[in-house]
Design a protein around this motif. Structure first.
Motif, mmCIF file in Angstrom:
data_model
loop_
_atom_site.group_PDB
_atom_site.id
_atom_site.type_symbol
_atom_site.label_atom_id
_atom_site.label_comp_id
_atom_site.label_asym_id
_atom_site.label_seq_id
_atom_site.Cartn_x
_atom_site.Cartn_y
_atom_site.Cartn_z
ATOM 1 N N VAL A 179 63.139 36.955 40.127
ATOM 2 C CA VAL A 179 63.028 38.403 40.017
ATOM 3 C C VAL A 179 62.794 38.985 41.400
ATOM 4 O O VAL A 179 61.940 38.506 42.154
ATOM 5 C CB VAL A 179 61.872 38.804 39.070
ATOM 6 C CG1 VAL A 179 61.691 40.314 39.063
ATOM 7 C CG2 VAL A 179 62.119 38.286 37.668
ATOM 8 N N ILE A 180 63.570 40.007 41.745
ATOM 9 C CA ILE A 180 63.372 40.732 42.993
ATOM 10 C C ILE A 180 63.178 42.198 42.650
ATOM 11 O O ILE A 180 64.064 42.810 42.043
ATOM 12 C CB ILE A 180 64.557 40.553 43.962
ATOM 13 C CG1 ILE A 180 64.608 39.122 44.470
ATOM 14 C CG2 ILE A 180 64.484 41.515 45.125
ATOM 15 C CD1 ILE A 180 65.706 38.852 45.465
ATOM 16 N N ASP A 181 62.040 42.751 43.005
ATOM 17 C CA ASP A 181 61.807 44.163 42.713
ATOM 18 C C ASP A 181 62.429 45.021 43.813
ATOM 19 O O ASP A 181 62.832 44.527 44.867
ATOM 20 C CB ASP A 181 60.313 44.450 42.550
ATOM 21 C CG ASP A 181 59.503 44.087 43.780
ATOM 22 O OD1 ASP A 181 60.014 44.221 44.917
ATOM 23 O OD2 ASP A 181 58.341 43.661 43.621
ATOM 24 N N PRO A 182 62.546 46.337 43.613
ATOM 25 C CA PRO A 182 63.172 47.203 44.614
ATOM 26 C C PRO A 182 62.481 47.160 45.973
ATOM 27 O O PRO A 182 63.145 47.293 47.009
ATOM 28 C CB PRO A 182 63.077 48.592 43.977
ATOM 29 C CG PRO A 182 63.069 48.327 42.500
ATOM 30 C CD PRO A 182 62.275 47.056 42.346
ATOM 31 N N THR A 183 61.176 46.953 45.988
ATOM 32 C CA THR A 183 60.460 46.880 47.268
ATOM 33 C C THR A 183 60.860 45.635 48.043
ATOM 34 O O THR A 183 61.119 45.693 49.251
ATOM 35 C CB THR A 183 58.940 46.885 47.025
ATOM 36 O OG1 THR A 183 58.570 48.121 46.398
ATOM 37 C CG2 THR A 183 58.180 46.744 48.325
ATOM 38 N N HIS B 216 74.503 44.640 38.280
ATOM 39 C CA HIS B 216 74.328 46.089 38.203
ATOM 40 C C HIS B 216 73.355 46.630 39.250
ATOM 41 O O HIS B 216 73.196 47.850 39.346
ATOM 42 C CB HIS B 216 73.818 46.485 36.813
ATOM 43 C CG HIS B 216 74.869 46.447 35.750
ATOM 44 N ND1 HIS B 216 74.735 47.091 34.534
ATOM 45 C CD2 HIS B 216 76.081 45.848 35.713
ATOM 46 C CE1 HIS B 216 75.813 46.874 33.791
ATOM 47 N NE2 HIS B 216 76.634 46.113 34.490
ATOM 48 N N ASN B 217 72.701 45.748 40.034
ATOM 49 C CA ASN B 217 71.530 46.205 40.783
ATOM 50 C C ASN B 217 71.507 45.819 42.258
ATOM 51 O O ASN B 217 70.441 45.783 42.869
ATOM 52 C CB ASN B 217 70.262 45.670 40.102
ATOM 53 C CG ASN B 217 70.031 46.300 38.740
ATOM 54 O OD1 ASN B 217 69.509 47.407 38.652
ATOM 55 N ND2 ASN B 217 70.442 45.610 37.684
ATOM 56 N N TYR B 218 72.657 45.563 42.863
ATOM 57 C CA TYR B 218 72.699 45.217 44.284
ATOM 58 C C TYR B 218 72.682 46.450 45.192
ATOM 59 O O TYR B 218 72.575 46.318 46.402
ATOM 60 C CB TYR B 218 73.966 44.409 44.590
ATOM 61 C CG TYR B 218 73.871 42.935 44.280
ATOM 62 C CD1 TYR B 218 73.416 42.042 45.234
ATOM 63 C CD2 TYR B 218 74.253 42.440 43.040
ATOM 64 C CE1 TYR B 218 73.343 40.678 44.967
ATOM 65 C CE2 TYR B 218 74.187 41.085 42.759
ATOM 66 C CZ TYR B 218 73.736 40.208 43.723
ATOM 67 O OH TYR B 218 73.653 38.860 43.460
ATOM 68 N N GLY B 219 72.820 47.633 44.647
ATOM 69 C CA GLY B 219 73.084 48.817 45.454
ATOM 70 C C GLY B 219 71.916 49.335 46.266
ATOM 71 O O GLY B 219 70.754 49.046 46.000
ATOM 72 N N LEU B 220 72.280 50.168 47.274
ATOM 73 C CA LEU B 220 71.274 50.930 48.023
ATOM 74 C C LEU B 220 70.898 52.196 47.278
ATOM 75 O O LEU B 220 69.828 52.766 47.515
ATOM 76 C CB LEU B 220 71.806 51.311 49.409
ATOM 77 C CG LEU B 220 72.222 50.185 50.345
ATOM 78 C CD1 LEU B 220 72.598 50.759 51.707
ATOM 79 C CD2 LEU B 220 71.124 49.157 50.490
ATOM 80 N N ILE B 221 71.797 52.644 46.430
ATOM 81 C CA ILE B 221 71.491 53.801 45.589
ATOM 82 C C ILE B 221 71.719 53.404 44.136
ATOM 83 O O ILE B 221 72.417 52.429 43.835
ATOM 84 C CB ILE B 221 72.346 55.032 45.957
ATOM 85 C CG1 ILE B 221 73.834 54.753 45.725
ATOM 86 C CG2 ILE B 221 72.100 55.450 47.392
ATOM 87 C CD1 ILE B 221 74.718 55.974 45.925
ATOM 88 N N GLY B 222 71.120 54.182 43.229
ATOM 89 C CA GLY B 222 71.188 53.848 41.820
ATOM 90 C C GLY B 222 72.530 54.165 41.202
ATOM 91 O O GLY B 222 73.421 54.763 41.820
ATOM 92 N N VAL C 222 67.958 57.439 45.293
ATOM 93 C CA VAL C 222 67.868 56.749 46.576
ATOM 94 C C VAL C 222 66.830 55.643 46.443
ATOM 95 O O VAL C 222 65.636 55.905 46.274
ATOM 96 C CB VAL C 222 67.493 57.726 47.704
ATOM 97 C CG1 VAL C 222 67.267 56.963 49.000
ATOM 98 C CG2 VAL C 222 68.603 58.757 47.893
ATOM 99 N N LYS C 223 67.268 54.387 46.494
ATOM 100 C CA LYS C 223 66.375 53.257 46.319
ATOM 101 C C LYS C 223 65.628 52.946 47.622
ATOM 102 O O LYS C 223 66.058 53.381 48.713
ATOM 103 C CB LYS C 223 67.183 52.036 45.863
ATOM 104 C CG LYS C 223 67.831 52.214 44.494
ATOM 105 C CD LYS C 223 68.831 51.123 44.178
ATOM 106 C CE LYS C 223 68.222 49.753 44.077
ATOM 107 N NZ LYS C 223 69.222 48.715 43.718
ATOM 108 N N PRO C 224 64.533 52.199 47.556
ATOM 109 C CA PRO C 224 63.829 51.825 48.795
ATOM 110 C C PRO C 224 64.731 51.126 49.804
ATOM 111 O O PRO C 224 64.551 51.288 51.016
ATOM 112 C CB PRO C 224 62.720 50.892 48.297
ATOM 113 C CG PRO C 224 62.451 51.356 46.895
ATOM 114 C CD PRO C 224 63.777 51.779 46.353
ATOM 115 N N ALA C 225 65.720 50.354 49.338
ATOM 116 C CA ALA C 225 66.625 49.668 50.259
ATOM 117 C C ALA C 225 67.412 50.667 51.105
ATOM 118 O O ALA C 225 67.713 50.406 52.272
ATOM 119 C CB ALA C 225 67.577 48.755 49.486
#
Length: 817
Positions: free
Chosen positions: A293-297, A335-341, A354-357
């Motif tokens: 599991v990798i969280d957005p942070t 579905h979740n590799y992006g810099l934005i949602g 806008v994700k933390p990445a």
């Protein structure tokens, strides 16, 4: 990229303003400059644009996209992130719907948008077309020629617009190369396309092969080497790979080193070919590979660390996968590799999460904009990363650690103040450095430091020539390591390299030497160079020495009253000297020293020492004296997992069992017995060994050598062993062996398998520190949380999935520290 485009990219904004609106100007300048300077540049010179030492932040960073027509506001968001590149598929079947008719209108629209927002494109020439070869990847002469005609048409259409062309996407795996990957088919296609393009447009930039996965995984280096042997580096300006992994980004350094050496081996004379990280990211998903599991942070931290570490490894271009989440499901990694949602395509004017990445990318790009990576400063720990950037005499630092817990590090600086910023552009504060340096608490997220005034020591560090990432040198020979230092200060400085002392006047450059004599111990050795600047401080940088004549020693576990050491001399270098056991604990050697002699061409010796154990846990090291040089091999500690000598026909079944696994429909037979070792092998492998007999029908089948439930509690392991070693008498079957162990979180590790290609006895080891392991369950983070427990002492896998049978003999399994 054309010479004209290179020139345009260096012009002020007023020139770029006109190029966006007057495309014909760009084409004319490209043609005229290319014609005028043709005689001065070779095709290979196009790779100069990928020189990592000349790349300014953020010119080497980009993202993968999956659109040709952006949504409202999307291009503005892309540009605001600070990235400079996009990577997108130029799909054959979408642009040649009728044979010989090409429609690139969608990509014209995309490039128009990119140019308006200061972005450049990597277009991937990829995939099959139903018009040719049944829609499979091109594998006939007719299919390859059709693909090449289409590729040349694309290059002609977009010539002068700064496009970099990538030869296919992940051709080494399904489903991208269909019906199944075939390196020879890929090579034929890549050669056909590369030659067709460069025959007409010799200055166009082609890269490849967009290899999927870690270079160190089975089959991938072989794929690359086949490409290089076939001469594809003659057409490629860079080698692109996709080094995805579940482990931290910094572990990629091994891949890069291995690939650099392979490129050097096959590159055309005089051609410098860099590596590009053409696609790589981490998903902020609640479920990823092997349960991780990798969280957005964490995703945001990894982005900054990945891009910065790539610069430190001379990777001039890094493409993050992905720009935008591809779907709404939190538990779907894709579905979740992006810099934005994710934004619903049905929305006319979407709102963007806008994700933390994204913030991490934006912070890195804005903070270090216009600066170039200079060098990594050595602050005493290999897991601490302190990267120095400069823009002329101005300097900045990016710093983090890979350890799980924050800790203090002393950054080499002169006294003064530093403004700090975290990886998300927050927590601004000011720190004070003393004459002893800057004390900084390193965490697992990058921090950015900017001196408020000129900092003399950091200016000198930036003006110090950077060591190469690795140097190939002979061991046991004195070598000089010359480095230049330019004194940027208004006063003279006195420098001590440890081998030489010199005074450097203001604004002058001197080449100073550090003299070292590297030991032959091991295949590679770190080299730290510390230079003292009188009255100012010391600066240190490191490199890896790759030895041309390595000497490696492996202490083997005790057999029956004998300790054996394998001394390997793969270069076949002559050696006359003496070998002495050192750091003996828990055992007694009758004669701990003996003379050794390697004749020219001799590569291996077994050194046998009569010895006896005095404790169940024991250790021994080795020292080899060669003339006046000593090669010291650190001690290895051993403890038997199960003492086979204590097992008999009646007790063996109470301790060990063989259990089949795999497809329940595939039949297998296996048996286990403990037998006396043949007398000639007993001194080395022990008095008793296990005999495993097996037969597998065709299909997916394997067996495990397991402790019985009542015996499992005896296999608890104290401490942090590095590996498990055991003697194997192989059957040459080509089947694969591994084992499994579990950490305290329930995380299961299966180390990299070894293929049974040999017959007779051989000592092998399996890593127990998480290195090169498949991981699942528990914490699923790829980090071993001690203590560990062995779940399977040995696994034998029917690798070819064909009917197979054989006999394997197993000597004493032993833990090694």
């Amino acid at each position: 990229m054309s010479l004209g485009q290179q020139w345009l990219d260096r012009q002020p904004a007023r020139y770029k303003f006109w190029t966006k609106r007057r495309r014909w100007i760009r084409g004319c300048i490209s043609f005229c400059l290319g014609l005028f300077l043709w005689a001065s540049f070779s095709i290979g010179s196009t790779s100069a644009q990928f020189n990592s030492r000349q790349v300014e932040v953020p010119d080497g960073f980009g993202v993968a996209i999956h659109f040709t027509d952006p949504k409202p506001g999307e291009m503005e968001l892309l540009e605001a992130s600070g990235i400079r590149w996009i990577r997108a598929d130029l799909v054959w079947l979408r642009t040649e719907v009728k044979k010989g008719q090409y429609d690139f209108a969608a990509y014209d629209r995309l490039l128009d948008q990119l140019e308006r927002h200061n972005l450049r494109a990597i277009f991937i020439l990829d995939y099959g077309n139903p018009l040719y070869d049944g829609g499979f990847s091109p594998h006939t002469d007719a299919g390859r020629q059709a693909f090449a005609r289409w590729a040349v048409a694309a290059v002609k259409h977009f010539q002068g617009r700064g496009v970099v062309w990538e030869m296919y996407n992940e051709p080494n795996i399904l489903p991208f190369w269909s019906p199944r990957p075939n390196v020879q088919d890929y090579i034929k296609l890549a050669k056909t396309v590369g030659q067709a393009i460069h025959r007409i447009y010799p200055q166009e930039v082609i890269i490849g092969p967009a290899l999927a996965g870690s270079v160190n995984k089975p089959g991938r280096q072989e794929f690359l080497e086949a490409c290089f042997q076939a001469g594809l580096l003659e057409d490629w300006s860079a080698v692109s790979i996709h080094p995805y992994r579940i482990t931290r980004p910094e572990t990629v350094a091994r891949d890069y080193r291995q690939l650099r050496l392979l490129i050097t081996k096959y590159a055309p004379p005089g051609k410098q070919i860099p590596i590009i990280a053409g696609e790589w990211g981490y998903p902020s998903s609640t479920a990823w590979r092997q349960g991780k599991v990798i969280d957005p942070t964490t995703q945001a931290k990894y982005l900054g660390r990945q891009w910065l570490n790539n610069l430190a490894n001379e990777i001039p271009l890094s493409i993050w996968y992905d720009w935008q989440n591809n779907g709404p499901k939190a538990d779907d990694p894709e579905h979740n590799y992006g810099l934005i949602g994710y934004s619903d395509p049905k929305q006319k004017r979407p709102t963007y999460e806008v994700k933390p990445a994204y913030r991490a990318a934006q912070t890195l790009n804005q903070t270090l904009e216009g600066f170039q990576f200079n060098k990594r400063l050595d602050v005493g720990r290999p897991d601490d990363y302190v990267l120095l950037f400069n823009q002329g005499n101005q300097v900045k630092i990016a710093a983090w650690t890979t350890t799980q817990s924050p800790h203090k590090a002393i950054i080499p600086t002169s006294a003064g103040s530093f403004r700090t910023l975290d990886y998300l552009g927050q927590n601004r504060k000011t720190l004070k450095a003393t004459a002893q340096g800057l004390s900084l608490s390193l965490t697992d997220a990058p921090q950015y430091l900017t001196p408020t005034k000129a900092n003399a020591l950091l200016q000198l560090a930036a003006a110090w020539e950077t060591l190469p990432l690795e140097q190939i040198v002979p061991g046991s020979q004195t070598i000089d390591v010359p480095l230049q230092l330019r004194n940027p200060l208004p006063t003279p400085i006195q420098v001590n390299t440890g081998s030489q002392t010199a005074t450097i006047p203001p604004r002058q450059t001197r080449s100073l030497v550090t003299t070292v004599t590297p030991s032959r111990q091991g295949k590679s050795r770190p080299l730290r160079l510390e230079w003292q600047i009188q009255g100012i401080g010391s600066i240190t940088q490191s490199t890896h020495l790759l030895l041309t004549n390595p000497l490696t020693a492996t202490v083997l576990p005790m057999g029956a009253n004998q300790l054996t050491v394998v001394l390997q001399n793969p270069a076949g270098t002559a050696l006359n000297g003496r070998a002495t056991l050192t750091n003996l604990q828990g055992l007694r050697a009758n004669t701990p020293s003996q003379p050794i002699r390697f004749a020219p061409g001799e590569t291996q010796k077994y050194l046998k020492f009569k010895a006896s154990r005095t404790q169940s846990t024991y250790q021994a090291g080795l020292e080899v004296t060669e003339g006046g040089t000593q090669h010291t091999f650190p001690p290895q500690k051993f403890k038997a997992v199960i003492n086979f000598a204590n097992l008999g026909a009646n007790t063996m079944g109470q301790a060990l069992q063989t259990v089949p696994g795999g497809d329940a429909k595939v039949r297998s037979q296996q048996s286990l017995a403990v037998i006396p070792s043949a007398s000639r092998y007993a001194p080395t492998v022990g008095r008793k060994v296990l005999k495993i007999t097996y037969r597998f029908q065709a299909g997916w089948k394997y067996l495990h050598l397991l402790p019985t439930p009542q015996y499992q509690s005896r296999l608890k392991i104290q401490g942090q062993p590095q590996s498990l070693g055991l003697w194997i008498n192989g059957d040459g079957s080509g089947n694969q062996m591994s084992l499994r162990y579990q950490d305290k979180t329930g995380q299961i590790f299966q180390p990299k398998s070894q293929t049974i290609t040999w017959e007779g006895w051989r000592y092998i080891t399996f890593a127990l520190d998480g290195t090169d392991a498949t991981v699942w369950g528990g914490a699923a983070d790829g980090v071993v949380h001690y203590p560990i427990q062995l779940n399977s002492l040995l696994a034998i896998d029917n690798a070819k999935k064909q009917t197979t049978s054989g006999e394997i003999y197993v000597g004493q399994p032993t833990l090694v520290w």
